[in-house]
Write an enzyme that holds these catalytic residues in place. Structure first.
Site: not given
Length: 388
Positions: A188, A165, A191, A162, A220, A227, A237, A91
């Protein structure tokens, strides 16, 4: 091909699957003081549980799987001018993540049996600019990490798995997080476990975890109130609601994979008896394959015939899809950093060219069906192929 059936003839378990655990998790997240990871506890808990299941010391949850890859590449120091070897057959997120950092994805051919990265082809593409190699564990079949580890040791190039899967897959009995390199996952909607979207990155040591945590939250550090942006990064996140759902999904994962392992053998044997149908092979060193997809090739077929087969299967109620094109056969690939041209890459990746034109895959929910339904699926598949 004859006309499609008026009504689907097969039914399969729904996906995604959810129950009381997901609802309880969402309410638990809703009742917290905060709905983002710095104000609640669901993301922290999910990271610990996901890392533990996969044998990794650390995990960082992300917005999606593509961002998990981008984050990992960033931790490895990949940037403009660098090269990352990726499978030609995958993909496009695998190559896009490289390009989003300004680096060049270098497509390598894949193995004709497992559809995973061909290590010999990869070795020929290593240059002084190569920063990483990104094997994709295609359909839950772990790539040849033994050979890739030897290549990494010989060249100094990093390996990034990766594992979009490969939830809970194992290689030589070892879990993905025990294999010594970072591994990126996707949650996703389709999955093996899902919150609609989401991702995670497994980290092998404290320093890589520190860098990933910084970079996934705009640089951070934990508890920052001034900051203190200590490095480059972005907002990758995960939110508390997604994490709460994924904690419930995680609880079902291994039991579902056990069913898929059993059912996949039945289905692969039945499909292999159909003339011209060749199921994806398996490397026995992958002693737990998670079976994100049931993949087969229609030997010697044309893309047009393949499309007709897929349409007919869907008309029968079978969730079937055409395989991925080689990444360099997409328009998007050429809109980021690249090298070479499509025809040159096609000659270099003949196996990916073939698989990209004749592969069909079935959604993993078919492997949760009962044995009788799978027998009927094989009959329908044989009839559809014969008529195409």
């Amino acid at each position: 091909m004859s006309s499609a059936p008026a009504q689907p003839t097969l039914t399969f378990p729904a996906w995604p699957q959810a129950g009381a655990e997901e609802r309880e998790g969402l309410l638990r997240a809703l009742d917290q003081d905060g709905w983002w990871r710095n104000g609640g506890g669901e993301v922290d808990s999910f990271e610990r549980e996901f890392a533990e299941l996969h044998g990794a010391p650390y995990a960082v949850a992300t917005t999606n799987g593509t961002h998990a890859l981008e984050l990992a590449l960033s931790v490895l120091g990949v940037g403009p001018g660098d090269e990352v070897v990726v499978p030609a057959f995958t993909f496009i997120a695998s190559s896009l993540a490289v390009q989003r950092l300004g680096a060049v994805p270098v497509p390598a051919d894949v193995h004709p049996d497992t559809y995973c990265l061909d290590v010999e082809a990869t070795e020929r593409l290593i240059t002084p600019r190569t920063k990483a190699v990104m094997p994709v564990h295609m359909a839950g079949q772990i790539a040849d990490l033994d050979a890739l580890a030897e290549l990494a040791e010989a060249t100094g190039v990093a390996v990034l798995q990766d594992a979009a899967h490969a939830h809970a897959a194992r290689w030589h009995g070892r879990r993905v997080g025990e294999l010594g390199s970072m591994a990126a996952f996707s949650f996703q909607n389709g999955k093996l476990m899902t919150a609609g979207e989401g991702g995670a990155l497994l980290l092998p040591d404290e320093e890589s975890h520190r860098q990933a945590y910084l970079r996934h939250g705009c640089g951070r550090p934990p508890g920052d109130r001034v900051y203190a942006h200590l490095t480059q990064g972005s907002n990758y996140r995960m939110n508390e609601f997604s994490a709460a759902v994924l904690r419930a999904q995680l609880g079902r994962l291994e039991a579902q994979i056990a069913v898929r392992e059993q059912r996949s053998r039945q289905l692969a044997q039945a499909l292999a008896r159909i003339p011209g149908v060749v199921p994806q092979g398996r490397d026995d060193r992958c002693d737990v394959k998670s079976h994100y997809m049931a993949m087969v090739r229609l030997s010697g077929t044309s893309p047009e015939r393949r499309a007709a087969v897929v349409d007919a299967l869907n008309a029968h109620g079978v969730p079937a899809f055409v395989g991925f094109p080689p990444v360099y056969r997409t328009t998007g690939y050429w809109q980021g950093p690249y090298s070479g041209d499509a025809e040159e890459l096609g000659k270099r990746c003949p196996v990916a060219e073939e698989i990209g034109g004749d592969c069909v895959w079935l959604h993993h929910r078919v492997l949760l069906a009962d044995p009788a339904t799978l027998d009927r699926l094989a009959e329908v598949f044989a009839d559809v192929v014969a008529r195409a």
